[in-house]
Design an enzyme around this catalytic site. Sequence first.
Site, PDB file in Angstrom:
ATOM      1  N   GLY A 263     -81.016 -56.385  55.372  1.00 52.22           N
ATOM      2  CA  GLY A 263     -80.178 -55.804  56.422  1.00 52.22           C
ATOM      3  C   GLY A 263     -78.878 -56.518  56.722  1.00 52.22           C
ATOM      4  N   PRO A 298     -82.322 -58.320  50.366  1.00 46.11           N
ATOM      5  CA  PRO A 298     -80.952 -57.843  50.582  1.00 46.11           C
ATOM      6  C   PRO A 298     -80.603 -56.686  49.653  1.00 46.11           C
ATOM      7  CG  PRO A 298     -80.933 -59.784  49.205  1.00 46.11           C
ATOM      8  CD  PRO A 298     -82.370 -59.583  49.619  1.00 46.11           C
ATOM      9  N   GLY A 299     -79.766 -55.790  50.132  1.00 42.86           N
ATOM     10  CA  GLY A 299     -79.284 -54.693  49.302  1.00 42.86           C
ATOM     11  C   GLY A 299     -77.796 -54.527  49.460  1.00 42.86           C
ATOM     12  N   ARG A 300     -77.381 -54.016  50.646  1.00 41.82           N
ATOM     13  CA  ARG A 300     -75.976 -53.744  50.930  1.00 41.82           C
ATOM     14  C   ARG A 300     -75.105 -54.983  50.758  1.00 41.82           C
ATOM     15  NH1 ARG A 300     -74.194 -50.013  54.961  1.00 41.82           N
ATOM     16  NH2 ARG A 300     -76.357 -50.010  55.686  1.00 41.82           N
ATOM     17  N   ARG A 338     -72.125 -41.319  52.899  1.00 47.12           N
ATOM     18  CA  ARG A 338     -72.198 -42.177  54.077  1.00 47.12           C
ATOM     19  C   ARG A 338     -71.312 -41.720  55.246  1.00 47.12           C
ATOM     20  NH1 ARG A 338     -70.827 -46.813  54.488  1.00 47.12           N
ATOM     21  NH2 ARG A 338     -72.533 -47.534  55.787  1.00 47.12           N
ATOM     22  N   TYR A 342     -73.521 -41.068  58.394  1.00 41.69           N
ATOM     23  CA  TYR A 342     -73.506 -42.145  59.387  1.00 41.69           C
ATOM     24  C   TYR A 342     -72.184 -42.264  60.151  1.00 41.69           C
ATOM     25  CZ  TYR A 342     -77.239 -43.841  56.236  1.00 41.69           C
ATOM     26  OH  TYR A 342     -78.345 -43.951  55.440  1.00 41.69           O
ATOM     27  N   CYS A 370     -67.765 -27.189  51.022  1.00 45.35           N
ATOM     28  CA  CYS A 370     -67.702 -26.189  52.096  1.00 45.35           C
ATOM     29  C   CYS A 370     -68.584 -26.594  53.275  1.00 45.35           C
ATOM     30  CB  CYS A 370     -68.114 -24.824  51.549  1.00 45.35           C
ATOM     31  SG  CYS A 370     -67.715 -23.457  52.644  1.00 45.35           S
ATOM     32  N   TYR A 399     -75.506 -47.558  48.615  1.00 50.89           N
ATOM     33  CA  TYR A 399     -75.707 -46.244  49.242  1.00 50.89           C
ATOM     34  C   TYR A 399     -74.532 -45.313  48.942  1.00 50.89           C
ATOM     35  CZ  TYR A 399     -79.100 -49.199  51.487  1.00 50.89           C
ATOM     36  OH  TYR A 399     -80.105 -50.100  51.697  1.00 50.89           O
TER      37      TYR A 399
END
EC number: 4.1.1.20
Length: 456
Positions: A263, A298-300, A338, A342, A370, A399
Amino acid sequence: MADAPLTCPGQDPSVAELLAVRPALSMHAVDGLVLEDVPLNAIADALGTPTWVMSAGTLRARYRRLAAALEATGRPVSIHFAVKANDHLAVLRVLAAEGAGADVVSGGELRRAMMAGIPAGRIVFSGVGKTPDEMRLALRAGIGQINVESAEELELLSAVARAEGIDAPIALRINPDVDAGTHAKITTGLATNKFGIPYDRAADLYAHAAGLPGIRPVGLAMHIGSQITRMQPYRTAYAKLADLVRTIRSRGLAVDVLDCGGGLGISYRDETEGAPEALAAAIHAELGSLGTRLAIEPGRWLAGPAGVLLSTVILRKRGYDGMPPFLVLDAAMNDLMRPSLYDAWHGIVPLSAAGAVAPTEQVHVVGPVCESGDTFGHDRTLPHMEAGSRLALLDCGAYGMVMSSTYNARPLAAQVMVDGSRWAVIRERQEIEDLWAADRIPEWAGASLATAGGGL
């Protein structure tokens, strides 16, 4: 803090300010925007747009900084890359070569991680809805750890493991009911979220797990959300985790592993990026004295700043009187979800050096899909761009492509990886015919694919 929203108060960062804090990107007078040592216009010339570009050097540099921060505390912490952030085999391979394990949330991600060379023993399987088939796959592969997220899942896993004759190494994922202060759609540690086992039931369930056939409890796991830039939520959650370890051990049960989740946030606009050194200090302060093995997911933080999305302005559409014009891009929400999902803010930088220093203006940046939600930014202050201008959307390595779709019958974009001065296509642009290659029209519908296409 949560992602900066599409529309932010105050002045947007300039092109120079965005590039100053992104060391892999630079603006050359002749070549324009360069990632590592590769002019991005060269990639756009060869492949067209939209095209995703990942920086192998950035992945390595960020992994090494994170690993060094953790090692400096004196207690080893294993790093398991969150595959959901970016599941491309080339990305996983680069991180595997650095020593990363993987955190997966599906059987498909498990197989991808192993295909990229990450041993099953270095893979953690998380997620609230693992199927019996996925459990069998993980057990037969020799999974390192399964993070169990409910009492119901624990019973199901026990039955599957018994039938397989394999003891499942499990950690209970705890929901500490701690607010990480992020966007509601990326917080995972509140009691209202679907994730994890309620904190006040965890000790009893751990004791129950110790007596279940086919189950081998090894520890506890916790993940409170994504895009976290302040350490206090981590400190609060880890303190609760430490108390739970002591409670469980007081019952004579062993707790050998603590999975601290992931995170850690990045700076999309002008936020203060989460520092791995601060995270390492929080882990060490709250959990370092317990004598357990430690892990993070961890990712992001690893992948986000490593990627950009190249796009071209299709046209400028005049706004209503007194309102900003629309820049309509060839990239859309089906490529980068994203902002629509978000309200996320991504930096936008022209690819040309001249374009980067053009007079600025306020514009709405949108895609051609559209949907009114197909928007990359409202009232953005950007250098003036005309139809045909190329640009890069920044910090798309996490992501981004992994969430893409073919909505509006739009083929998936090409993907590229750069490494120093070299670059390679790591996924070809999807052909339009591929969109219906797997479609079948039943005989009773009175048409075949050959005739339904109208001979085009």
